[in-house]
Design a protein around this motif. Sequence first.
Motif: not given
Length: 369
Positions: A44-61
């Motif tokens: 989820r931390n990496a996903c927070a950065t992805r969100s801020a960077a405009g990348l898709n960010y919903r957590p997935h396994d």
Amino acid sequence: MPSDPHEQPRPDRVDMVDLFAGPGGLDVAARWLGLSVHGFEWDRNACATRSAAGLNYRPHDVRDFGPDTAPNAWILAGGPPCQTFTVAGSGAGRKALDEVVSYVVRMGHGEDVSADLETLKDERTGLVLEPLRWALAANRRREPYRVIVLEQVPAVLPIWQEMGAILEKIGYRVRCGVLRTEQFGVPQTRRRAILIASLEGERELPVPTHRPYRKGVERTAGDSDLLPWETMGAALNRGYDFHVISNYGTGGDPKLRGRRHSREPSATITGKVSRNKIVDGTGLDTPRFSLPEAGRLQTFPLDYPWSGNDIAQQIGNAIPPVLALHVLSAALGKQVSHEDARKVVDRPWIDTRDFPPLDHFARTGQLFV
């Protein structure tokens, strides 16, 4: 998990699917090339950065997905977690290396090894097999990925080599090897095991643009056809010389701290980067690396919007985007110049939406119109 109303719907088709996408090392390089990407990341931390960077960010396994449930793509890329294989990690993956290689062989014979993976001491070790699972599943459905790019720490090279042998049997041209980041303009010494595979003809690993770093050897020494390695000082532009004293001891002795001058590349950036002491030419303490500076030594743009917690760990876990740029380009049959690589790193991150589409790069081999 309920869908996030703020994230764009999952696309039906993209250029690249990035497994274990982290904060975006491979995604950044793909964006520079004009590629559309859908990344799979559970942290989820990496996903927070992805969100801020405009990348898709919903957590997935990635274990919950495959080619049938992911966006259609022609490139499969990924850098599985390295913690169990790296020297600084638990070592569980290195101890299980022969066992994991045997699983690769069995997967090539069509066996399901998922039950065996549950017996591994650390479940992260088995994640290194996920790209092969995806590649074989796509091939079975007769919609194979045309290009595959994988990266990991050097200890994983035997796994990549065995995977490469299996991919060759189903029609891919494969190259594996260990690359040194400073030989591609990254102001940091770091080694990565790389696999590139293509259904579109022979491919080679990227050709180095810079000389290898050697302690005590001048930047200008060596092959005159290659550029001198990049320095921390030039990358960070602090305005003064400094020494970085590593948090790690050399040869296992905590008293023998590694030491690098600002006229040298950084040592490998890890999640403990903030523990490294920095002193000026007189020996006085100076500010330690900020998180943006640590990201820049990894060749992320200086304004990359790091977010969430454990940002230092996010930075340390990522593949340097400039190395990823060279590797992705080689997998597409192209070579990126150092001049173009420097330009994209120095541009504000938000400007990447203005990059030319991939067909321009495919025709010209240049990132800029």
